[in-house]
Structure formats: structure tokens, C-alpha cells
Scaffold this motif. Structure first.
Motif, short mmCIF file in Angstrom:
data_model
loop_
_atom_site.label_atom_id
_atom_site.label_comp_id
_atom_site.label_asym_id
_atom_site.label_seq_id
_atom_site.Cartn_x
_atom_site.Cartn_y
_atom_site.Cartn_z
N PRO A 270 3.36 -26.91 -3.76
CA PRO A 270 3.78 -25.49 -3.57
C PRO A 270 2.52 -24.65 -3.00
CG PRO A 270 3.70 -25.87 -5.81
CD PRO A 270 3.49 -27.26 -5.25
N VAL A 271 2.69 -23.78 -2.21
CA VAL A 271 2.01 -22.83 -1.86
C VAL A 271 2.38 -21.28 -2.28
CG1 VAL A 271 0.47 -21.57 -0.35
CG2 VAL A 271 0.71 -24.20 -0.04
N THR A 272 1.68 -20.76 -3.20
CA THR A 272 2.28 -19.42 -3.62
C THR A 272 2.22 -18.11 -2.84
OG1 THR A 272 1.83 -20.14 -5.90
CG2 THR A 272 2.17 -17.63 -5.69
N VAL A 273 3.10 -17.58 -2.56
CA VAL A 273 3.16 -16.35 -1.72
C VAL A 273 3.80 -15.19 -2.33
CG1 VAL A 273 3.28 -17.68 0.70
CG2 VAL A 273 5.39 -16.80 -0.65
N ARG A 274 3.64 -14.04 -1.96
CA ARG A 274 4.13 -12.77 -2.38
C ARG A 274 5.04 -12.33 -1.42
NH1 ARG A 274 1.18 -7.54 -3.11
NH2 ARG A 274 2.54 -6.01 -3.64
N VAL A 275 6.20 -12.11 -1.86
CA VAL A 275 7.41 -11.54 -0.89
C VAL A 275 7.62 -10.10 -1.18
CG1 VAL A 275 9.62 -11.75 0.04
CG2 VAL A 275 8.24 -13.86 -0.86
N VAL A 276 7.49 -9.28 0.21
CA VAL A 276 7.98 -7.98 0.12
C VAL A 276 9.32 -7.62 0.85
CG1 VAL A 276 7.28 -5.65 0.81
CG2 VAL A 276 5.63 -7.04 -0.27
N GLU A 277 10.47 -7.31 0.14
CA GLU A 277 11.48 -6.93 1.05
C GLU A 277 11.97 -5.51 0.99
OE1 GLU A 277 14.62 -9.29 -0.92
OE2 GLU A 277 14.04 -11.15 -0.23
N TYR A 278 12.41 -5.17 2.14
CA TYR A 278 12.65 -3.53 2.20
C TYR A 278 13.85 -3.37 3.41
CZ TYR A 278 9.22 -3.62 6.37
OH TYR A 278 8.70 -3.98 7.36
N THR A 279 14.31 -2.14 3.37
CA THR A 279 15.06 -1.70 4.55
C THR A 279 14.68 -0.19 5.01
OG1 THR A 279 16.68 -0.53 2.93
CG2 THR A 279 17.18 -3.06 3.66
N LEU A 280 14.97 -0.07 6.29
CA LEU A 280 14.56 1.29 6.61
C LEU A 280 15.74 2.32 6.55
CD1 LEU A 280 13.26 -0.15 10.10
CD2 LEU A 280 11.90 0.44 8.10
N ALA A 281 15.60 2.97 5.18
CA ALA A 281 16.91 3.68 4.87
C ALA A 281 16.96 5.12 5.75
CB ALA A 281 16.60 4.26 3.55
N ARG A 282 16.03 5.63 6.15
CA ARG A 282 16.19 6.85 7.10
C ARG A 282 16.75 6.80 8.39
NH1 ARG A 282 10.65 10.13 6.18
NH2 ARG A 282 10.80 10.48 3.82
#
Length: 407
Positions: A270-282
Motif C-alpha cells: 500500500p501507498v499512504t495518501v491523504r484525502v480531502v473531500e469538500y463541496t462548494l456550498a455557496r
């Protein structure tokens, strides 16, 4: 007696010593052009009406004044030949075409590699995210002259409605987001995917860079190849990508792992990654954007900063639009009828764009402005206006000439 299109110069002076094209001769000095010509073996074995140095500057001028005919470009190129002497008689279109073919594309590619680098300095506004120089890659297609040679080599886009009106070349570029300076490029036929061409760009990446890319680029092997350059990565991935939550971090992002295709089921290596999840609320858009990054520590780059930073990826889109729409001209196709000429012309466009963007960066830096505040279109017009007014240069005032063959 001088040949057609040739004017006798004072003893010991070459036509190539008196060519002037404003900002381009400052960005690409004659001595450097001569070095590149010698390095690529394109120097003259005999005296020619159009020596290789002149042809390099002609290709650059052709890409600065895109859409103008050969003779008009050559006239603009020779504007510095006045000074009370006989004016330079413009070479014929056929002579210029033969000279371009003798030169080929390699000198333009080497000149690009020698000169086109990131230009931002620590004081450049908008070019950095904390300690990282922000860069991005993306691809586009360029319409080419409708010839059998171009169609056979580059191909045409096909869809359910038929094939495209023109053959097209694929270009993938690597640009500094804050300055729009393109410092990596790969050119190929339509059959070459953006992912495969992008591998050629990774040699230009360095530690301390942060590379942005859209979801069309992500794949484990490509991710690993880019990661091995030492640069950090921030790429969007498709929502269907399997990214198990291994550890939720304080900023709302989480650690996950990715695998090569052969190891996916067994979860080996495995290769470790960091995940960022977001929505464009405005905007009211419910789309969930998913980013993966090599920056694993949220204290180095919090999730909200990375989400905001990803919008900078659009700067590469704007950069490619500057080249295709403003510099080349909307609706125009590249003029070269053969693949070698297409590649030569594309690198000429990239070199001219870099010279203009470098000038814009210097102007912005002197005023403490973000280079994005300056208009590329206006800067392009200023550079074009400089050409007829530019005084001729002489090697006595620049760098010594190295070409032993007068021409």
C-alpha cells in the motif's frame, strides 16, 4: 552581385548580426541561439542567405505575429536593417520554407529546455502556498494544416458524428500557476493519451513544488512516477475511486491507501495518501470533490487550504487559452504542412509565450503586484508594437558570435 532577396552588408558584418525582434532577443540572446544551433548540429557548412540563427528568430517572429504571411513576418524581422542603407529584401516563401526544414524542430526544443523554467521568486505574489511553488499540468489539442502528412502522423478526432475537420496534435503542458510560465511540454499524436505524454514532464518537477492535476490524470502508476520526482502532489480523483478511511485527522481529512492494479485485491504494497473531500456550498452544487495528496500532515497544509488551493489548477487552463486563443488567434490553425514543422511551430509558440510571461512577471514584481493582475492580451500587443521600433543590435553590444561561417 547579390542574389534575389539578398542585400550586401558592410565588410565583416552578417545579416544575422543585425536582426532585431525586441523582447525575444533579450529572452533568447544571439549567443545562446548560436550555442543551441551548434549543439544540435544545425550550423551552416557554407554561407547562406538565411543562416540558422536568422531562421530561429524567424520561427519565433512567426509565432509572435501568428496569422501573418511569411513575407510580412520576414519584413518585420528585418525592420532594424535601415540606418540609411538599402533595405533588406524579403526572402521568398520557398526560400523560407527550405530554411525552416533545414533547421528542423530540435533547436527550438533545446532552446525551450535551456530557457523555459519557473520564474517566480520568493517575493512573487500568488505563486506560493506556504513553502511550495504551485504548478499544474493539463493537456489540449491544436488544429493543424489539413495535409496528408499531418493526418497520417497526428490523426483526427473521431466521434459518432464523424471526424474532425482538421488533424490535431496533442500538447500536455506543465506551468507555474502564479506566473503562467510554461516550463515543461510534451507533443504527440492524438493516439497518445494525456497520461502517457505527461510522464515526459516529471523530469521538470523538483522538491519544493506542489503539482496540481485534474481527475483525468490519476492512476496509481502515474501517481507513483510523479511522486518519485520529489515534488508533492494534489490531484483530484474520480468519486468511484476506492479510498478506504484508515484514520480521520483533526482537520476533517483522512488517511487512506492506494495500490497498484495487481495488488488491489490482496491489498499488498500500500501507498499512504491523504484525502480531502469538500463541496462548494455557496454555489448550491452538491458535487463532492475528492483530492488526494502526498502531504500527510494536516499541520503543514490544512484541508481547507488545500481545497481552496485546488482552484489554482484553472491557471493552466488559462495559460493554454492564452496560447491558443490570444497568441495564435481564435479559429486559426497551425500553418506547418509536415510533422517536423508542426513540432517546430508549437515550441516556437511556447517560447514566445514564455518570453512575454517573463516580461510580465518582471513588471509585476517591480510594482509588488500579482502577475495575474496584468493582461496577457495587452502585454502581447505591447511586445508586437515594439518590433518595428526596435533598433538593430550588434554582437559588439551583446555576446560574441561563435559561428565561424559568415552568412
Amino acid at each position: 552581385m547579390a542574389r534575389v532577396g539578398q542585400v550586401k552588408s558592410p565588410a565583416g558584418e552578417r545579416l544575422s548580426d543585425r536582426i532585431a525582434i525586441g523582447v525575444l532577443t533579450r529572452a533568447f540572446p544571439p549567443g545562446l541561439v548560436d550555442e543551441v544551433i551548434a549543439e544540435t548540429g544545425r550550423g551552416e557548412q557554407r554561407s547562406r542567405l538565411l543562416p540558422a540563427r536568422v531562421v530561429v528568430y524567424f520561427v519565433l517572429a512567426m509565432c509572435l505575429f501568428f496569422g501573418q504571411g511569411y513575407e510580412e513576418v520576414a519584413r518585420l524581422l528585418g525592420e532594424g536593417l535601415g540606418e540609411g542603407r538599402r533595405s533588406w529584401r524579403v526572402p521568398t516563401t520557398a526560400a523560407i520554407g527550405r530554411a525552416r526544414r533545414r533547421l528542423g524542430s530540435e533547436p527550438l526544443k533545446v532552446l525551450f529546455a535551456r530557457v523555459c523554467h519557473p520564474v517566480a521568486v520568493p517575493d512573487t505574489a500568488g505563486a506560493w502556498c506556504r513553502r511550495w511553488r504551485v504548478v499544474a499540468m493539463d493537456g489540449t489539442c491544436l488544429d493543424l494544416a489539413d495535409t496528408d502528412a499531418n493526418t497520417e502522423f497526428f490523426g483526427r478526432h473521431a466521434s459518432g458524428r464523424g471526424v474532425s475537420a482538421f488533424p490535431q496534435a496533442r500538447l500536455v503542458g506543465l506551468a507555474e500557476c502564479g506566473t503562467h510560465a510554461v516550463f515543461g511540454a510534451a507533443v504527440g499524436p492524438l493516439s497518445a493519451s494525456e497520461q502517457s505524454l505527461s510522464r515526459q514532464l516529471f523530469t521538470h518537477l523538483r522538491r519544493g513544488m506542489l503539482l496540481l492535476a485534474d481527475r483525468g490524470f490519476y492512476g496509481f502508476e502515474l501517481w507513483q512516477a510523479a511522486r518519485e520526482s520529489g515534488a508533492d502532489l494534489l490531484w483530484r480523483v474520480r468519486k468511484s475511486a476506492a479510498l478506504p478511511v484508515l484514520q480521520v485527522l483533526d482537520d476533517g481529512s483522512y488517511l487512506s491507501s492506494v495500490h497498484a492494479e495487481r495488488d488491489r485485491k490482496s491489498r499488498r504494497n500500500p501507498v499512504t495518501v491523504r484525502v480531502v473531500e469538500y463541496t462548494l456550498a455557496r454555489t448550491g452544487n452538491a458535487t463532492v470533490y475528492r483530492l488526494v495528496t502526498t502531504i500527510l500532515d494536516p499541520e503543514q497544509a490544512p484541508a481547507h487550504e488545500l481545497a481552496a488551493l485546488y482552484a489554482q489548477r484553472w491557471e493552466i487552463e488559462t495559460t493554454l487559452d492564452e496560447i491558443k486563443t490570444h497568441q495564435r488567434g481564435s479559429g486559426l490553425v497551425l500553418r506547418s504542412k509536415y510533422p517536423w514543422g508542426v513540432e517546430q511551430e508549437i515550441y516556437g509558440l511556447l517560447l514566445v509565450h514564455h518570453a512575454i510571461r517573463q516580461l510580465m512577471h518582471q513588471a509585476a514584481l517591480s510594482k509588488g503586484l500579482d502577475p495575474d493582475r496584468l493582461s496577457f492580451t495587452r502585454s502581447l500587443r505591447v511586445v508586437r508594437r515594439q518590433v518595428p521600433a526596435q533598433a538593430a543590435f550588434s554582437p559588439r553590444h551583446t555576446r560574441p558570435r561563435t559561428d565561424p561561417h559568415p552568412g
